[in-house]
Scaffold this motif. Structure first.
Motif, PDB file in Angstrom:
ATOM      1  N   ASN A 164       7.564   9.198  -1.982  1.00 41.09           N
ATOM      2  CA  ASN A 164       6.487  10.112  -1.556  1.00 41.09           C
ATOM      3  C   ASN A 164       6.365  10.165  -0.043  1.00 41.09           C
ATOM      4  O   ASN A 164       5.819  11.126   0.505  1.00 41.09           O
ATOM      5  CB  ASN A 164       5.145   9.652  -2.144  1.00 41.09           C
ATOM      6  N   HIS A 165       6.841   9.115   0.618  1.00 43.28           N
ATOM      7  CA  HIS A 165       6.631   8.964   2.067  1.00 43.28           C
ATOM      8  C   HIS A 165       7.729   8.030   2.570  1.00 43.28           C
ATOM      9  O   HIS A 165       8.057   7.039   1.901  1.00 43.28           O
ATOM     10  CB  HIS A 165       5.232   8.379   2.255  1.00 43.28           C
ATOM     11  N   ALA A 166       8.283   8.351   3.731  1.00 42.34           N
ATOM     12  CA  ALA A 166       9.452   7.608   4.225  1.00 42.34           C
ATOM     13  C   ALA A 166       9.111   6.410   5.106  1.00 42.34           C
ATOM     14  O   ALA A 166      10.011   5.689   5.539  1.00 42.34           O
ATOM     15  CB  ALA A 166      10.364   8.558   4.999  1.00 42.34           C
ATOM     16  N   GLU A 167       7.832   6.192   5.393  1.00 39.51           N
ATOM     17  CA  GLU A 167       7.502   5.064   6.280  1.00 39.51           C
ATOM     18  C   GLU A 167       7.952   3.757   5.598  1.00 39.51           C
ATOM     19  O   GLU A 167       7.833   3.602   4.377  1.00 39.51           O
ATOM     20  CB  GLU A 167       5.993   5.041   6.601  1.00 39.51           C
ATOM     21  N   PRO A 168       8.478   2.826   6.395  1.00 33.19           N
ATOM     22  CA  PRO A 168       9.117   1.642   5.781  1.00 33.19           C
ATOM     23  C   PRO A 168       8.216   0.792   4.891  1.00 33.19           C
ATOM     24  O   PRO A 168       8.736   0.094   4.011  1.00 33.19           O
ATOM     25  CB  PRO A 168       9.586   0.840   7.005  1.00 33.19           C
ATOM     26  N   ASP A 169       6.910   0.829   5.062  1.00 29.03           N
ATOM     27  CA  ASP A 169       6.066   0.005   4.188  1.00 29.03           C
ATOM     28  C   ASP A 169       6.149   0.463   2.728  1.00 29.03           C
ATOM     29  O   ASP A 169       5.798  -0.290   1.825  1.00 29.03           O
ATOM     30  CB  ASP A 169       4.609  -0.055   4.664  1.00 29.03           C
ATOM     31  N   HIS A 170       6.631   1.692   2.501  1.00 32.65           N
ATOM     32  CA  HIS A 170       6.784   2.201   1.131  1.00 32.65           C
ATOM     33  C   HIS A 170       8.240   2.504   0.777  1.00 32.65           C
ATOM     34  O   HIS A 170       8.595   2.531  -0.390  1.00 32.65           O
ATOM     35  CB  HIS A 170       5.955   3.469   0.929  1.00 32.65           C
ATOM     36  N   ALA A 171       9.042   2.789   1.776  1.00 33.82           N
ATOM     37  CA  ALA A 171      10.392   3.289   1.492  1.00 33.82           C
ATOM     38  C   ALA A 171      11.493   2.293   1.825  1.00 33.82           C
ATOM     39  O   ALA A 171      12.652   2.520   1.482  1.00 33.82           O
ATOM     40  CB  ALA A 171      10.631   4.588   2.278  1.00 33.82           C
ATOM     41  N   SER A 222      -0.806   4.019  -2.563  1.00 40.28           N
ATOM     42  CA  SER A 222       0.167   2.954  -2.299  1.00 40.28           C
ATOM     43  C   SER A 222      -0.334   1.886  -1.329  1.00 40.28           C
ATOM     44  O   SER A 222       0.446   1.071  -0.844  1.00 40.28           O
ATOM     45  CB  SER A 222       1.492   3.570  -1.832  1.00 40.28           C
ATOM     46  N   HIS A 223      -1.629   1.941  -1.017  1.00 44.29           N
ATOM     47  CA  HIS A 223      -2.303   0.810  -0.358  1.00 44.29           C
ATOM     48  C   HIS A 223      -3.648   0.626  -1.056  1.00 44.29           C
ATOM     49  O   HIS A 223      -4.355   1.605  -1.328  1.00 44.29           O
ATOM     50  CB  HIS A 223      -2.616   1.096   1.112  1.00 44.29           C
ATOM     51  N   GLY A 224      -3.994  -0.620  -1.279  1.00 44.46           N
ATOM     52  CA  GLY A 224      -5.349  -0.928  -1.731  1.00 44.46           C
ATOM     53  C   GLY A 224      -5.599  -0.638  -3.187  1.00 44.46           C
ATOM     54  O   GLY A 224      -4.666  -0.595  -4.004  1.00 44.46           O
ATOM     55  N   CYS A 275       0.518   8.156  -2.396  1.00 47.61           N
ATOM     56  CA  CYS A 275       0.965   7.247  -1.337  1.00 47.61           C
ATOM     57  C   CYS A 275      -0.188   6.881  -0.400  1.00 47.61           C
ATOM     58  O   CYS A 275      -1.180   6.340  -0.857  1.00 47.61           O
ATOM     59  CB  CYS A 275       2.178   7.797  -0.601  1.00 47.61           C
ATOM     60  N   ASP A 276      -0.093   7.215   0.899  1.00 46.45           N
ATOM     61  CA  ASP A 276      -1.135   6.764   1.836  1.00 46.45           C
ATOM     62  C   ASP A 276      -2.501   7.427   1.603  1.00 46.45           C
ATOM     63  O   ASP A 276      -3.544   6.826   1.876  1.00 46.45           O
ATOM     64  CB  ASP A 276      -0.719   7.084   3.279  1.00 46.45           C
ATOM     65  N   PHE A 277      -2.470   8.687   1.168  1.00 47.38           N
ATOM     66  CA  PHE A 277      -3.725   9.438   1.002  1.00 47.38           C
ATOM     67  C   PHE A 277      -4.613   8.716  -0.015  1.00 47.38           C
ATOM     68  O   PHE A 277      -4.141   8.286  -1.070  1.00 47.38           O
ATOM     69  CB  PHE A 277      -3.379  10.853   0.516  1.00 47.38           C
TER      70      PHE A 277
HETATM   71 FE1  FEO Z   1       2.341   5.788   6.303  1.00 46.05          FE
HETATM   72 FE2  FEO Z   1       1.555   3.227   4.350  1.00 46.05          FE
HETATM   73  O1  FEO Z   1       2.658   4.241   5.378  1.00 46.05           O
END
Ligand code: FEO
Length: 397
Positions: free
Chosen positions: A84-91, A229-231, A170-172
């Motif tokens: 859903n998102h390429a930032e390394p914390d998820h991808a 994908s957080h919390g 994801c982040d949203f």
């Molecule tokens: Fe935008 Fe949790 O990464």
């Protein structure tokens, strides 16, 4: 339901949280302090024919993800890794999963493909590009993809599991929380809102317009569960959607934020006088000493505060650097602040007002008052602070 290091939970039949709770992480993006750690929520969806993992995890947790997936499925047989998102914390662990599951495809947007190649070294022939309305049938589990760009990178999208009514955004709707609880109703709505607002301020506030569009799509879907994908996970999505409606709309309160730093007490004195005058007028005031405050708390106040007052001394022909940093943050986060005022003092050269005006001058924020005392503030300076309180009251009418 409590967290255990290797625990997974089922959030719907054959849908599992296989993420990681990172209790020890203290900083995100080298900027955001994490008082409660964070989690990297990954989800496993097992259909009658195929299996998908939705988002993966931060560098360093590949084996944990592997072990958690393996409790429910053979990782080598995974068919899809949804990014859903390429930032390394998820991808970051996407490549790990793709190397284990030789037949799997990474599923993402066109922009996501570009980032998957550039950031994660994933071969182009292992990427399937999807867009609005694309879907994948896993066998009784249909994943539908929703365009939701610029939340907060350009490639972002949402995934919706139709049969179970679960949105994976994801982040949203996320929050940096690594407590034991998995669900917002277990963690407490007020606690969740507090940390979700902090998250919104630091990550989503600059992208309110895109957030508003995405929120409309989410409302149309009417999901039963929102699994960011957080919390924590939202089993009662209305409360977080309503909060996001207010935040993306920049719904303002009758509130003033005073952010101050003081070397010899002059700025603090003016801040205190203003604080007292505003409170007497029945105006809510949040006042923070910038040297003793997590800047995230300041950002959180900006979500719904129309008036910002920066009180800081002149140092070396400019404003105190801590206050300059706060002003730069206001600008970078594209805060919905409408009005600003400056309280400062100088003894020989000025410069604080000029520098703050330069920083805020490139925003839409209107500067409605300046008090620049020569030395310790005298009666005429404090009277000017009281006039500023009147001006603020009128602006808040
Ligand atoms: Fe935008 Fe949790 O990464």
């Amino acid at each position: 339901m409590a967290d255990t290091p290797m625990g997974t939970i089922s959030i719907a039949p054959n849908v599992y949280w296989v993420g990681v709770k990172d209790h020890s992480r203290k900083l995100f993006d080298g900027l955001i302090s994490l008082s409660h750690g964070t989690s990297y929520n990954a989800y496993l969806v097992v259909g009658s024919e195929k299996t998908a993992v939705i988002d993966t995890t931060n560098p360093g947790f590949e084996q944990v993800l592997d072990d958690k997936i393996s409790q429910h499925a053979d990782i080598t047989k995974i068919d899809y890794v949804i990014m859903n998102h390429a930032e390394p914390d998820h991808a970051n662990a996407a490549k790990y999963v793709l190397e284990k599951a030789k037949g799997a495809m990474l599923v993402t947007t066109a922009k996501g493909k570009e980032f998957a190649l550039a950031e994660h070294g994933i071969p182009g022939d292992r990427v399937m590009v999807v867009d609005e309305g694309s879907s994948i049938d896993l066998g009784g589990k249909t994943l539908k993809f929703i365009d939701a760009p610029w939340l907060h990178w350009p490639e972002t999208m949402f995934t919706y599991l139709e049969e179970d009514g679960i949105l994976f955004p994801c982040d949203f709707f996320g929050s940096h929380i690594a407590y034991g609880q998995f669900y917002a109703d277990e963690f407490g709505y007020e606690n969740t809102l507090d940390l979700a607002k902090l998250y919104f301020a630091e990550i989503m506030m600059p992208f309110r317009t895109q957030g508003k569009k995405a929120l409309e799509k989410v409302r149309a879907l009417n999901p039963r569960i929102i699994a960011p994908s957080h919390g924590v996970i939202h089993r009662d999505p209305k409360f977080i959607m309503d909060a996001y409606a207010d935040w993306t709309d920049a719904k303002m309160k009758r509130k003033v934020l005073i952010a101050y730093v003081s070397m010899w007490g002059s700025s603090k004195k003016m801040a205190d006088v203003l604080h007292e005058a505003l409170v007497k007028k029945g105006i809510e005031v949040q006042i923070y000493d910038l040297t003793a405050t997590d800047v995230g708390l300041v950002a959180k106040e900006l979500v719904d505060t129309p008036v910002l007052v920066i009180a800081a001394p002149t140092v070396l022909a400019g404003v105190h650097p801590v206050a300059a940093y706060a002003a730069l943050l206001v600008k970078a986060l594209r805060a919905p602040t409408k009005y600003a005022a400056v309280l400062t003092s100088h003894l020989w050269s000025g410069g604080a007002v000029k520098q703050l005006s330069e920083i805020l001058g490139t925003t839409k924020i209107e500067i409605i008052g300046v008090v620049d005392a020569k030395g310790a503030p005298r009666k005429e300076d404090l009277d000017a602070v009281l006039v500023l309180a009147d001006t603020i009251e009128k602006k808040l009418e």
